[in-house]
Design an enzyme around this catalytic site. Structure first.
Site, mmCIF file in Angstrom:
data_model
loop_
_atom_site.group_PDB
_atom_site.id
_atom_site.type_symbol
_atom_site.label_atom_id
_atom_site.label_comp_id
_atom_site.label_asym_id
_atom_site.label_seq_id
_atom_site.Cartn_x
_atom_site.Cartn_y
_atom_site.Cartn_z
ATOM 1 N N CYS A 161 17.967 -2.878 42.341
ATOM 2 C CA CYS A 161 16.662 -3.110 41.718
ATOM 3 C C CYS A 161 15.764 -4.051 42.506
ATOM 4 O O CYS A 161 14.577 -4.174 42.182
ATOM 5 C CB CYS A 161 16.855 -3.655 40.309
ATOM 6 S SG CYS A 161 18.064 -2.734 39.345
ATOM 7 N N HIS A 289 11.681 -9.822 35.725
ATOM 8 C CA HIS A 289 12.512 -8.633 35.917
ATOM 9 C C HIS A 289 12.707 -7.946 34.575
ATOM 10 O O HIS A 289 12.573 -6.732 34.473
ATOM 11 C CB HIS A 289 13.846 -9.020 36.555
ATOM 12 C CG HIS A 289 14.670 -7.859 36.974
ATOM 13 N ND1 HIS A 289 14.201 -6.885 37.830
ATOM 14 C CD2 HIS A 289 15.945 -7.483 36.644
ATOM 15 C CE1 HIS A 289 15.144 -5.967 38.015
ATOM 16 N NE2 HIS A 289 16.195 -6.307 37.309
ATOM 17 N N HIS A 323 12.322 0.923 33.656
ATOM 18 C CA HIS A 323 12.879 0.281 34.845
ATOM 19 C C HIS A 323 12.879 1.301 35.969
ATOM 20 O O HIS A 323 13.646 2.266 35.958
ATOM 21 C CB HIS A 323 14.302 -0.201 34.554
ATOM 22 C CG HIS A 323 14.883 -1.041 35.641
ATOM 23 N ND1 HIS A 323 14.297 -1.194 36.872
ATOM 24 C CD2 HIS A 323 16.026 -1.790 35.688
ATOM 25 C CE1 HIS A 323 15.040 -1.993 37.623
ATOM 26 N NE2 HIS A 323 16.092 -2.357 36.922
#
Length: 395
Positions: A161, A289, A323
């Site tokens: 990520c 995040h 995401h």
């Protein structure tokens, strides 16, 4: 470090094509998640799917790179005049003096999945998918380098990520060392069965739209996105926003769970602020995040609460886009840059009852306020952490 100019940037996600659609959605607190209509088998969840990817055919000259991930890359390159700006940069510096650094977590694995689903009786891939270039992690960067005609260093960063956040750090080092004069950075990840069913197997996918930092959060919603930015020395773009600093760390605490005290994340944050020569109280906005997984949000909320004053605003935008995995870093860097450009602090969409670890820094509703310095957090699996610091150009 010496700041670098972000002389152009663009984003394409479930919120739309190009920056204008993203600003409009963030301003109106309008999310882009929808019930899953992508996977090859039923999976009850919500996704952030980009409209128009299936229609974004590659130019005939680049047909060997044909796959869904590269179609999204091509769609993204053509927003906000970015393709023309990148070609101008190539003309100005020379093809060999422009680096290309792109992040992705799955590259074109969706095409490989399709090939395996269509094996013939002898176990061979179908003829239309016997193209080795798309069955490799470097497929994205290889295609973009060819499409832009770039001949400088060409790197693929795949650190889960944090992939397309770390590209900024790699590009800064290449420019600082004199290996190149400018860099195209970015990242692309598309939806595919590997991520949908893989994250579901880890019990990390929420059956409902994700709810970052909510007490009742149940996991992530997976999205897809493409984003790109141009980095060059500030003298060439004196009025452009700046990359002021970056920080990286690898805590390697666990394959999929962050360090319980957020030590790796804190190291990356401290490194970024130190490199930018800033203190925490000089940060106006943090794009978190904030995946809506149980542990990530708990650890990140505690980090923000103990590290920043109440005047700093913080929110996760994953409730808008999902995401986007290896593209999350570049997409959320674009959100941080938009916060500076438009004085826009996005809402923390999806949260109705904040987690107890959240402090007064959290912006639950959209806010209009001046943002001169913005931080973007990207914390990947295995403790691959990156923080970016962006700032307004000096008056």
């Amino acid at each position: 470090m010496q700041p670098l100019a972000v002389s152009a940037y663009t984003a394409t996600s479930a919120l739309g094509h190009g920056l204008e659609s993203h600003v409009a959605a963030l301003s109106a607190t309008r999310g882009g998640l929808r019930p899953n209509d992508f996977s090859s088998a039923p999976l009850a969840c919500w996704i952030g799917r980009v409209e128009g990817v299936e229609d974004a055919a590659l130019p005939a000259a680049h047909a060997v790179w044909e796959c869904r991930n590269n179609r999204l890359a091509w769609l993204g390159l053509r927003q906000d005049g970015f393709l023309e700006r990148a070609l101008d940069i190539r003309q100005r510096y020379g093809a060999a003096r422009v680096a290309l650094v792109l992040g992705t977590s799955t590259a074109s694995i969706g095409a490989t999945e399709e090939a395996y689903r269509r094996l013939d009786d002898d176990g061979h891939m179908p003829p239309d998918l016997r193209r080795p270039l798309i069955h490799a992690p470097h497929s994205l960067a290889g295609f973009v380098a060819e499409a832009l005609g770039l001949e400088g260093p060409c790197l693929t960063v795949s650190t889960a990520c944090s992939s397309s956040a770390k590209v900024f750090a790699s590009a800064e080092r290449l420019i600082r060392l004199g290996l190149v004069d400018a860099a195209v950075v970015g990242g692309v990840d598309t939806l595919c069965d590997s991520v949908l069913f893989g994250f579901n197997a880890l019990e990390l996918v929420s059956p409902d739209p994700c709810r970052p930092f909510d007490q009742a959060r149940r996991g992530i919603s997976i999205g897809e996105a493409a984003g790109f930015a141009l980095l060059e020395r500030t003298g060439m773009a004196p009025h452009a926003p700046r990359l002021l600093g970056y920080g990286e760390s690898s805590d390697a605490h666990h394959m999929s769970t962050p360090h319980p005290e957020g030590l790796g994340a804190e190291l990356a944050l401290r490194d970024a602020l130190a490199r930018a020569n800033l203190h925490a109280d000089q940060v106006d906005y943090i794009n978190l995040h904030g995946t809506a997984s149980l542990k990530n949000d708990e650890v990140e909320a505690a980090l923000v609460t103990r590290s920043f004053p109440t005047t700093t605003r913080a929110s996760s935008t994953k409730g808008f886009t999902g995401h986007t995995l290896g593209a999350a870093g570049i997409l959320e860097a674009a959100f941080a840059l938009q916060a500076i450009e438009h004085g826009l602090v996005p809402a923390n969409l999806g949260c109705t009852t904040p987690d107890a670890a959240c402090g007064p820094q959290f912006a639950w509703e959209v806010e209009q306020r001046s943002v001169d310095v913005a931080v973007s957090n990207s914390f990947g699996f295995g403790g691959n952490n990156a923080c970016l610091v962006f700032g307004r150009a000096p008056a």
